[in-house]
Motif scaffolding. Structure first.
Motif, mmCIF file in Angstrom:
data_model
loop_
_atom_site.group_PDB
_atom_site.id
_atom_site.type_symbol
_atom_site.label_atom_id
_atom_site.label_comp_id
_atom_site.label_asym_id
_atom_site.label_seq_id
_atom_site.Cartn_x
_atom_site.Cartn_y
_atom_site.Cartn_z
ATOM 1 N N ALA A 53 32.057 33.722 80.026
ATOM 2 C CA ALA A 53 31.945 33.635 81.488
ATOM 3 C C ALA A 53 33.039 34.437 82.171
ATOM 4 O O ALA A 53 32.797 35.100 83.194
ATOM 5 C CB ALA A 53 31.999 32.175 81.927
ATOM 6 N N VAL A 54 34.251 34.406 81.606
ATOM 7 C CA VAL A 54 35.359 35.147 82.198
ATOM 8 C C VAL A 54 35.109 36.651 82.101
ATOM 9 O O VAL A 54 35.379 37.404 83.045
ATOM 10 C CB VAL A 54 36.681 34.759 81.516
ATOM 11 C CG1 VAL A 54 37.805 35.682 81.966
ATOM 12 C CG2 VAL A 54 37.032 33.313 81.845
ATOM 13 N N LEU A 55 34.594 37.111 80.952
ATOM 14 C CA LEU A 55 34.286 38.539 80.803
ATOM 15 C C LEU A 55 33.188 38.970 81.774
ATOM 16 O O LEU A 55 33.243 40.073 82.336
ATOM 17 C CB LEU A 55 33.865 38.838 79.365
ATOM 18 C CG LEU A 55 34.985 38.827 78.322
ATOM 19 C CD1 LEU A 55 34.408 39.010 76.925
ATOM 20 C CD2 LEU A 55 36.014 39.909 78.622
ATOM 21 N N THR A 56 32.194 38.124 81.975
ATOM 22 C CA THR A 56 31.135 38.435 82.941
ATOM 23 C C THR A 56 31.705 38.550 84.350
ATOM 24 O O THR A 56 31.368 39.468 85.108
ATOM 25 C CB THR A 56 30.052 37.344 82.891
ATOM 26 O OG1 THR A 56 29.519 37.257 81.570
ATOM 27 C CG2 THR A 56 28.934 37.666 83.870
ATOM 28 N N THR A 57 32.579 37.608 84.708
ATOM 29 C CA THR A 57 33.222 37.662 86.025
ATOM 30 C C THR A 57 34.084 38.907 86.158
ATOM 31 O O THR A 57 34.109 39.549 87.217
ATOM 32 C CB THR A 57 34.079 36.404 86.225
ATOM 33 O OG1 THR A 57 33.252 35.244 86.122
ATOM 34 C CG2 THR A 57 34.752 36.424 87.591
#
Length: 273
Positions: A53-57
């Protein structure tokens, strides 16, 4: 024995000696644990964001240009605060260390303000300067100046008095003794003070941006918390930690190590003589 000494080094040992592995290796178990906690939903997803999720953000904020803009604002504020902090802390630190009467007068004041956390100044700073760059800069400068001054005083005290007496016996004046003996001799402690002060300043920047700022990484994290986007909060922490690690590893730690090694050479030569 000769054959054993020329045997090729095992692959695993070469990997362990690799700079990349030594730098990134300690983070592997941390990331794995982070991923496992998110994958097994040990905490609710609304409270805990995983690496994916952090990489997507991260990709989304980079594509929109938001993260580079916030990062640029934070680094600009840090540069202002560090610049003014060094310009104030270094001269005052040497003045307090070298002038006995000034030290006796200022020492209680230094200890008093050193004990007051930077975040305690934010309410009055907002009244004085509003939500401005000046307010953030003031907090960073305040955070850096006092530990830096204390480190300078400690560094001057560590300079061997026999070196000062030897320089004076050779005809060196006060200014030459200061430039050629006091300053080089105190550099290891000064380097440590700069490293520590910048670490405090980095944290003060984030705290100030959360409360005072209208942009920056700290503001991004606080605004994300307000709208419930926990992945941006985690991303902000990763960015802050990564930037400080890079700054410390590439600039501050080599500078401190070089000064300590240089002074160590002087002390060893002195001992040999």
């Amino acid at each position: 024995m000769a054959a054993l000494s020329t045997a090729p080094m095992p692959v695993w040992r070469r990997l362990l000696r690799s700079g990349t592995v030594r730098t990134l290796g300690p983070f592997v178990p941390v990331v794995v644990l982070w991923w496992l906690l998110a994958a097994f939903e040990v905490f609710p997803r609304s409270f805990f964001a995983g690496p994916t999720a952090v990489l997507t953000t991260l990709g989304g904020l980079l594509e929109k240009g938001i993260l580079p803009g916030y990062l640029s604002d934070s680094l600009t504020r840090l540069a202002y605060g560090v610049g003014f902090g060094l310009l104030i802390g270094l001269p005052l630190g040497f003045a307090v260390a070298m002038i006995g009467r000034l030290r006796r007068f200022c020492w209680p004041i230094l200890l008093f303000f050193q004990a007051i956390a930077d975040i305690a100044w934010l309410p009055i700073v907002i009244v004085w300067f509003g939500f401005s760059l000046t307010a953030v800069t003031f907090v960073i400068v305040y955070t850096i100046v006092f530990p830096l001054m204390l480190s300078v005083v400690a560094g001057v005290e560590q300079v061997p008095r026999e070196l000062v007496r030897a320089a004076r016996s050779l005809g060196a004046g006060r200014w030459r003794v200061f430039v050629e003996v006091i300053v080089p001799g105190s550099l290891p402690s000064v380097a440590g003070g700069i490293r520590t002060g910048l670490g405090y300043g980095w944290r003060a920047l984030v705290a100030a941006e959360i409360i005072v700022g209208t942009s920056g990484i700290g503001y991004m994290m606080f605004d994300a918390r307000r709208v419930g986007d926990i992945s941006q909060v985690f991303l902000g922490m990763v960015v802050l930690g990564s930037l400080w690690y890079a700054l410390d590893a590439l600039i501050l730690a080599p500078f401190e190590r070089a000064t300590v090694e240089r002074w160590g050479m002087v002390r060893r030569l002195e001992a040999d003589g």
